[in-house]
Each structure stands twice: as structure tokens, then as C-alpha cells.
Design a protein around this motif. Structure first.
Motif, PDB file in Angstrom:
ATOM      1  N   TRP A   1     -48.301  21.606 -51.778  1.00 26.64           N
ATOM      2  CA  TRP A   1     -47.406  20.575 -51.240  1.00 26.64           C
ATOM      3  C   TRP A   1     -45.948  20.951 -51.492  1.00 26.64           C
ATOM      4  CZ3 TRP A   1     -43.488  17.278 -52.270  1.00 26.64           C
ATOM      5  CH2 TRP A   1     -43.316  16.175 -51.418  1.00 26.64           C
ATOM      6  N   ASN A   2     -45.643  21.357 -52.724  1.00 27.04           N
ATOM      7  CA  ASN A   2     -44.266  21.724 -53.054  1.00 27.04           C
ATOM      8  C   ASN A   2     -43.824  22.973 -52.303  1.00 27.04           C
ATOM      9  OD1 ASN A   2     -42.776  20.160 -55.395  1.00 27.04           O
ATOM     10  ND2 ASN A   2     -44.953  20.089 -55.867  1.00 27.04           N
ATOM     11  N   ALA A   3     -44.724  23.951 -52.182  1.00 22.64           N
ATOM     12  CA  ALA A   3     -44.373  25.172 -51.456  1.00 22.64           C
ATOM     13  C   ALA A   3     -44.039  24.848 -50.002  1.00 22.64           C
ATOM     14  CB  ALA A   3     -45.528  26.167 -51.532  1.00 22.64           C
ATOM     15  N   ILE A   4     -44.874  24.025 -49.358  1.00 25.49           N
ATOM     16  CA  ILE A   4     -44.650  23.649 -47.957  1.00 25.49           C
ATOM     17  C   ILE A   4     -43.413  22.766 -47.826  1.00 25.49           C
ATOM     18  CG2 ILE A   4     -45.578  22.350 -45.994  1.00 25.49           C
ATOM     19  CD1 ILE A   4     -48.388  23.167 -46.979  1.00 25.49           C
ATOM     20  N   MET A   5     -43.294  21.786 -48.712  1.00 24.68           N
ATOM     21  CA  MET A   5     -42.187  20.838 -48.617  1.00 24.68           C
ATOM     22  C   MET A   5     -40.839  21.515 -48.811  1.00 24.68           C
ATOM     23  SD  MET A   5     -39.737  18.685 -49.883  1.00 24.68           S
ATOM     24  CE  MET A   5     -39.900  18.777 -51.673  1.00 24.68           C
ATOM     25  N   PHE A   6     -40.692  22.298 -49.895  1.00 30.89           N
ATOM     26  CA  PHE A   6     -39.404  22.929 -50.168  1.00 30.89           C
ATOM     27  C   PHE A   6     -39.065  23.994 -49.124  1.00 30.89           C
ATOM     28  CE2 PHE A   6     -39.954  21.300 -54.585  1.00 30.89           C
ATOM     29  CZ  PHE A   6     -38.762  20.578 -54.639  1.00 30.89           C
ATOM     30  N   LEU A   7     -40.085  24.709 -48.652  1.00 36.75           N
ATOM     31  CA  LEU A   7     -39.839  25.704 -47.611  1.00 36.75           C
ATOM     32  C   LEU A   7     -39.338  25.024 -46.335  1.00 36.75           C
ATOM     33  CD1 LEU A   7     -39.984  28.583 -46.525  1.00 36.75           C
ATOM     34  CD2 LEU A   7     -42.405  28.200 -46.008  1.00 36.75           C
ATOM     35  N   THR A   8     -40.017  23.938 -45.937  1.00 35.91           N
ATOM     36  CA  THR A   8     -39.601  23.187 -44.748  1.00 35.91           C
ATOM     37  C   THR A   8     -38.228  22.559 -44.954  1.00 35.91           C
ATOM     38  OG1 THR A   8     -41.932  22.656 -44.326  1.00 35.91           O
ATOM     39  CG2 THR A   8     -40.290  21.384 -43.120  1.00 35.91           C
ATOM     40  N   PHE A   9     -38.008  22.022 -46.152  1.00 34.57           N
ATOM     41  CA  PHE A   9     -36.735  21.378 -46.470  1.00 34.57           C
ATOM     42  C   PHE A   9     -35.571  22.365 -46.380  1.00 34.57           C
ATOM     43  CE2 PHE A   9     -33.670  20.305 -49.943  1.00 34.57           C
ATOM     44  CZ  PHE A   9     -33.118  19.172 -49.355  1.00 34.57           C
TER      45      PHE A   9
END
Length: 300
Positions: free
Chosen positions: A285-293
Motif C-alpha cells: 500500500w505504501n509503495a503504491i501510494m507514495f509512488l503515485t503521490f
């Protein structure tokens, strides 16, 4: 994050939009893992013993739990609670990250120059996590209630037909205040987890960028995001279990009652139930979220 790019370059509204979009995308991608985590956390020894006739619990491990849910309830059951989950991420995800930069800057003062100390990052993330979840608690409650409901016997009606029905039913049957059930452990959990996620992401990213050859790119964002997820699970798992149990089971009187009963009946390691699926979920979740962010920020 804010250390590497001045907060004045992007407005609060733009940061809120970027973080809400990134959080919703990450929520959609990882919700099956979260559903499996909730089922594992709510599974109690007394209820689990002998479920399959030979003394083994019904849910055992991340992949097995997901497979069991899909087989018994259909593939779509893995995305139970998606609507309140997205509602939660719009509010909670947008506020906790949107406020992080301004609060961090407020703590050190506008005249501060240089690297912001780690304890200021932790305190800023702790405060924004607490504020954000107070606003978003009703969406979290409904999400957990929908996720917790497994396969029912023939003829047994479901408690809720959907997210909006859940909101109205809870208010009608339990009162408006019931939407903030589990607020204590939820504030504790999200304040702690948010402090672990944002402060560790901020710090790990900065450490990686200090290594020769590393740049502010996708690889750096992925590594920092995974690091943030790991620290968040290690620190926040006990309060996460208590939060899930209080929201999924209304028999507990309060946070302390839930903590003591769980400890007495199942032991200390019950607070780390679902640790690996939780890390699988929070890490990804953090990998996807921060990458997208990070990519969304570049639009502005």
C-alpha cells in the motif's frame, strides 16, 4: 517529502488532491489483502478451534484466507468495504498528508533552514494522523463491519446491504455516536502508524538520496515506501488488532476491556495476528501510494 521540495511550491489543496488520489488507488489495489488481514485479526481461538472438524482455524495465512473468501463468498467479496474504504482514503489520506507539511513547518518555524529533525517529523505525522482519523472514523467503522461479515447460512439476512445502508442502520439502531465506535484505539493506531509511515518515508527517502548514485526516482520511492510500511506494521499492529476487534464486535466495553480480554484469552502474540498479511498490505500500500503521490505531485 517537504524537506526535498519546499511546501510553498504546492498548495494545500493540490497536496490534498494528490494524496487523496494516491491513497484511493492504493486502497483499490490492496483491499483484498486488507480484507484477509481483518478476517485473521477477528478470528478468535475459541471460535476458530474445530471449525473444520480437526481443530484448525478457518483462516490460515494471507493467500489461504484470500482463497477461502473467494471460494466461499465469490471473488468480489475480497473488495468488501471498497466504497467506505475509498471514502476513508479521500478524507484520511488527503488530510494526513496534506496537513503534514504545514504542521511540520509550523513546529520548526517559518524561519528554519536546514534538515528538519526526526522528532519534529514524528510529532507532525502523529498529530495529522490523529486529526485525520477523527474526521474519517465513521468510514473506517463501516469498512470494517462490511469486511468482517463472512459467508452466512441459507436464509440468514446480511446486516447491511451496502455502505450507505450500513451508515443509516448503525445510526438508527445504535445512535449517531456509534459511528465513532473504536475511536480511541483508532486514533492511537492511526496516529502511531501515520507517524511511522510519513516520518520513516521522509527519513528513509532522504537517507537513500544521500547515497551516491541514487536519485529522486521510482526506485527510491518504492524502497522508501516499503520501509515506511515495515515500520508502520511493527509499531502499529497491536492497536490495529484492538481497533479491528472493537469495530467488528460490539461486545467490548472499551479499549482497555478489549486489550485485557484478548491478552488473557489468547496471549501477547494475538496482537500480532495477521502480521505478515498486514505487512503485505501496508508494504505494498505504501509503495503504491507514495509512488503515485510523487508522480501526481509532478503534475503541479
Amino acid at each position: 517529502m517537504a524537506d526535498l521540495k519546499p511546501v510553498t511550491e504546492i498548495s494545500f489543496a493540490e497536496i490534498f488532491l494528490c494524496s487523496a488520489l494516491a491513497a484511493c488507488f492504493a486502497e483499490f489495489c490492496t483491499l483484498p489483502l486488507d480484507t484477509a488481514k481483518v478476517r485473521l485479526q477477528l478470528q478468535k481461538k475459541a471460535a476458530a478451534a474445530g471449525v473444520d472438524g480437526v481443530g484448525f482455524p478457518k483462516y490460515r495465512g494471507l493467500l489461504s484466507t484470500m482463497a477461502t473468501i473467494a471460494r466461499e463468498e465469490g471473488l468480489s467479496a475480497l473488495w468488501k468495504g471498497l466504497i467506505p474504504g475509498l471514502q476513508r482514503q479521500c478524507l484520511y489520506g488527503g488530510l494526513r498528508i496534506g496537513l503534514y507539511g504545514p504542521v511540520k513547518r509550523y513546529l520548526v518555524g517559518n524561519e528554519f533552514i536546514g534538515e528538519i529533525p526526526l522528532y519534529h517529523k514524528i510529532l507532525a505525522a502523529f498529530l495529522t494522523g490523529a486529526i485525520a482519523i477523527i474526521v474519517a472514523n465513521p468510514t473506517d467503522l463501516v469498512k470494517v463491519r462490511l469486511q468482517a461479515e463472512g459467508k452466512l447460512l441459507a436464509g440468514v439476512p446480511r446486516r447491511y446491504s451496502g455502505a450507505w445502508d450500513a451508515y443509516f442502520t448503525i445510526v438508527k439502531q445504535e445512535g449517531l455516536g456509534a459511528l465513532w465506535t473504536g475511536l480511541g484505539p483508532n486514533v492511537a493506531r492511526n496516529a502511531i502508524v501515520n507517524a511511522a509511515e510519513l516520518a520513516s518515508y521522509d527519513q528513509v527517502k532522504q537517507m537513500i538520496l544521500n547515497i551516491p548514485g541514487f536519485m529522486d526516482n521510482i526506485l527510491t520511492h518504492l524502497l522508501a515506501g516499503l520501509g515506511a510500511g515495515f515500520f508502520a506494521v511493527c509499531i502499529g499492529s497491536p492497536v490495529d488488532v484492538v481497533k479491528s476487534r472493537m469495530m467488528g464486535d460490539s461486545t467490548y466495553k472499551n479499549t482497555l476491556d478489549c486489550f485485557i480480554k484478548t491478552l488473557k484469552s489468547e496471549g501477547f502474540f494475538a496482537f500480532y495476528k495477521g502480521f505478515f498479511p498486514n505487512f503485505g498490505r501496508l508494504g505494498s500500500w505504501n509503495a503504491i501510494m507514495f509512488l503515485t503521490f510523487e508522480q501526481a505531485k509532478r503534475i503541479f
